[in-house]
Design a protein around this motif. Structure first.
Motif, PDB file in Angstrom:
ATOM      1  N   THR A 133       7.879   6.359   2.613  1.00 29.77           N
ATOM      2  CA  THR A 133       7.205   6.273   3.904  1.00 29.77           C
ATOM      3  C   THR A 133       5.700   6.150   3.716  1.00 29.77           C
ATOM      4  O   THR A 133       5.095   6.875   2.911  1.00 29.77           O
ATOM      5  CB  THR A 133       7.524   7.518   4.751  1.00 29.77           C
ATOM      6  N   VAL A 134       5.083   5.237   4.463  1.00 25.94           N
ATOM      7  CA  VAL A 134       3.623   5.115   4.477  1.00 25.94           C
ATOM      8  C   VAL A 134       3.042   6.341   5.186  1.00 25.94           C
ATOM      9  O   VAL A 134       3.467   6.692   6.293  1.00 25.94           O
ATOM     10  CB  VAL A 134       3.182   3.831   5.210  1.00 25.94           C
ATOM     11  N   TYR A 188       5.970  -4.446  -0.048  1.00 29.65           N
ATOM     12  CA  TYR A 188       7.087  -5.002   0.718  1.00 29.65           C
ATOM     13  C   TYR A 188       7.596  -3.943   1.683  1.00 29.65           C
ATOM     14  O   TYR A 188       7.935  -2.817   1.282  1.00 29.65           O
ATOM     15  CB  TYR A 188       8.212  -5.459  -0.203  1.00 29.65           C
ATOM     16  N   LEU A 189       7.678  -4.306   2.966  1.00 27.05           N
ATOM     17  CA  LEU A 189       8.231  -3.434   3.989  1.00 27.05           C
ATOM     18  C   LEU A 189       9.707  -3.744   4.179  1.00 27.05           C
ATOM     19  O   LEU A 189      10.156  -4.887   3.976  1.00 27.05           O
ATOM     20  CB  LEU A 189       7.502  -3.637   5.321  1.00 27.05           C
ATOM     21  N   ASP A 190      10.458  -2.743   4.575  1.00 24.79           N
ATOM     22  CA  ASP A 190      11.856  -2.926   4.956  1.00 24.79           C
ATOM     23  C   ASP A 190      11.894  -3.275   6.440  1.00 24.79           C
ATOM     24  O   ASP A 190      11.627  -2.435   7.303  1.00 24.79           O
ATOM     25  CB  ASP A 190      12.651  -1.657   4.674  1.00 24.79           C
ATOM     26  N   LYS A 191      12.207  -4.530   6.759  1.00 25.84           N
ATOM     27  CA  LYS A 191      12.316  -4.993   8.135  1.00 25.84           C
ATOM     28  C   LYS A 191      13.769  -5.378   8.397  1.00 25.84           C
ATOM     29  O   LYS A 191      14.196  -6.498   8.079  1.00 25.84           O
ATOM     30  CB  LYS A 191      11.387  -6.183   8.385  1.00 25.84           C
ATOM     31  N   LEU A 244      -0.891  -1.991   7.585  1.00 23.18           N
ATOM     32  CA  LEU A 244       0.233  -1.067   7.518  1.00 23.18           C
ATOM     33  C   LEU A 244       0.073   0.006   8.580  1.00 23.18           C
ATOM     34  O   LEU A 244      -1.041   0.294   9.019  1.00 23.18           O
ATOM     35  CB  LEU A 244       0.312  -0.399   6.137  1.00 23.18           C
ATOM     36  N   LEU A 290      13.165   3.424  -0.955  1.00 28.25           N
ATOM     37  CA  LEU A 290      12.052   3.305  -0.008  1.00 28.25           C
ATOM     38  C   LEU A 290      11.201   4.574   0.002  1.00 28.25           C
ATOM     39  O   LEU A 290      11.641   5.642  -0.416  1.00 28.25           O
ATOM     40  CB  LEU A 290      12.576   3.034   1.410  1.00 28.25           C
ATOM     41  N   GLU A 347       6.004   3.498   8.435  1.00 24.97           N
ATOM     42  CA  GLU A 347       6.749   2.342   7.967  1.00 24.97           C
ATOM     43  C   GLU A 347       7.316   2.615   6.576  1.00 24.97           C
ATOM     44  O   GLU A 347       6.778   3.421   5.816  1.00 24.97           O
ATOM     45  CB  GLU A 347       5.863   1.098   7.947  1.00 24.97           C
ATOM     46  N   GLN A 348       8.392   1.912   6.247  1.00 22.31           N
ATOM     47  CA  GLN A 348       9.079   2.104   4.978  1.00 22.31           C
ATOM     48  C   GLN A 348       8.713   0.984   4.006  1.00 22.31           C
ATOM     49  O   GLN A 348       8.847  -0.197   4.339  1.00 22.31           O
ATOM     50  CB  GLN A 348      10.601   2.113   5.194  1.00 22.31           C
ATOM     51  N   VAL A 349       8.237   1.364   2.818  1.00 23.32           N
ATOM     52  CA  VAL A 349       7.882   0.385   1.791  1.00 23.32           C
ATOM     53  C   VAL A 349       8.858   0.497   0.632  1.00 23.32           C
ATOM     54  O   VAL A 349       9.393   1.566   0.343  1.00 23.32           O
ATOM     55  CB  VAL A 349       6.433   0.593   1.290  1.00 23.32           C
TER      56      VAL A 349
END
Length: 330
Positions: free
Chosen positions: A35-36, A278-281, A306, A33, A310-312
């Motif tokens: 970070t945005v 793709y985000l980590d949710k 975005l 991952l 958030e983590q991509v």
């Protein structure tokens, strides 16, 4: 009667349970991952420009119409002087009708907003009135832009000579007048309107000819697009630039900085014709559509839904789909 042993069926059922609860985590895709982050970004625009000379320039009609005044007297005129207007057939009447439509749509929108507060009409009625108002406003702005192009002005101080008589009906591109003068040559480039809005007078631009390169500066930016759909950008040449009128130059324009989001370029994948990340949710992948503004040195600059922090997904992003389970690796 024949008795069948039920134990094989029980064993199969237990095996399925084990696969469901113990093997399923192995399906998770191993990913890393990133970070945005927020960033400031400016775009480099490569364009071609032609060297123009104030020694002689010919002004042409920007549209089809009738040539009217003011027709300043033949002789020396100052830069910025309005020379003639090109009256397109019915343009003023269409502009007045468009402005009247804007006023009518604005009144209708205010009335429907009040009726919505009173509970008389539905919200959909107000949205339809707002769409009608915005469309009328856009039509009026487009006609005003055409009206601005009606005026031909002197780009520099010089001597004017008219090539047509007042009242003549001309087609777009017809020569109207020629101006001669003495000054440094300049460069004209044409850029799309959406990029012209992010340029500013005084900003530097890299210029390159066959065996010469230097730094010029933006002098002015056109207020409206030509019939080609492009906006004129005028640049000053540096002193003693060894270029001649009519010569073409390669130009690198730099747009003003704007706040954007940035992620590693590997995080951006294509879903059909649309880019997304793709985000980590909570351990599962969630696809988010984005607009890629530019990619530089392995970093993608984006706009979209975005948020910073958030983590991509970076490594493994091409092997997952929406809602895929993720195995996060450092």
């Amino acid at each position: 009667m024949f008795m069948t042993d039920a134990r094989p069926g029980i064993r199969k059922f237990c095996l399925l349970l084990l696969i469901t609860f113990w093997v399923r985590p192995a399906w998770a895709v191993p990913v890393t991952l990133a970070t945005v982050q927020k960033s400031n970004w400016s775009r480099t625009i490569p364009v071609m420009g032609q060297v123009e000379s104030v020694g002689m320039v010919t002004l042409t009609a920007p549209m089809t119409g009738r040539i009217t005044g003011p027709f300043p007297p033949t002789g020396t005129i100052a830069a910025g002087t309005v020379i003639v207007h090109v009256d397109a057939p019915g343009l003023q009447a269409r502009l007045r009708a468009a402005e009247a439509q804007v006023e009518y749509a604005r009144t209708a929108l205010r009335r429907d907003e009040q009726l919505l507060k009173d509970g008389v009409v539905a919200r959909a009625t107000v949205e339809a009135s707002r769409a009608t108002y915005e469309q009328a406003l856009g039509n009026a702005r487009a006609l005003r832009a055409v009206a601005v192009d009606q005026a031909l002005t002197a780009p520099f101080t010089g001597n004017i000579r008219y090539l047509i008589a007042p009242g003549t009906v001309v087609a777009a591109g017809t020569p109207i007048a020629s101006i001669s003068g003495r000054a440094q040559p300049w460069v004209e480039a044409l850029v799309p309107p959406e990029l012209a809005f992010r340029l500013h007078p005084g900003e530097p631009a890299a210029l390159r000819a066959h065996r010469w390169h230097g730094i010029g500066r933006i002098h002015s930016i056109g207020s409206s697009a030509r019939q080609s759909g492009l906006v004129s950008v005028i640049l000053h040449l540096p002193p003693h630039a060894p270029v001649l009128p009519g010569e073409w130059l390669s130009i690198q324009l730099q747009t003003s900085e704007r706040p954007v989001l940035r992620v590693p370029a590997a995080a951006v994948v294509m879903h059909g014709a649309k880019p997304l990340v793709y985000l980590d949710k909570h351990g599962r992948a969630q696809g988010v559509s984005v607009r890629v503004l530019g990619v530089e040195h392995g970093v993608a600059y984006l706009s979209g839904a975005l948020r910073p922090g958030e983590q991509v997904v970076v490594s493994g992003s091409t092997r997952i789909r929406a809602h895929s389970p993720l195995e996060i690796r450092e």
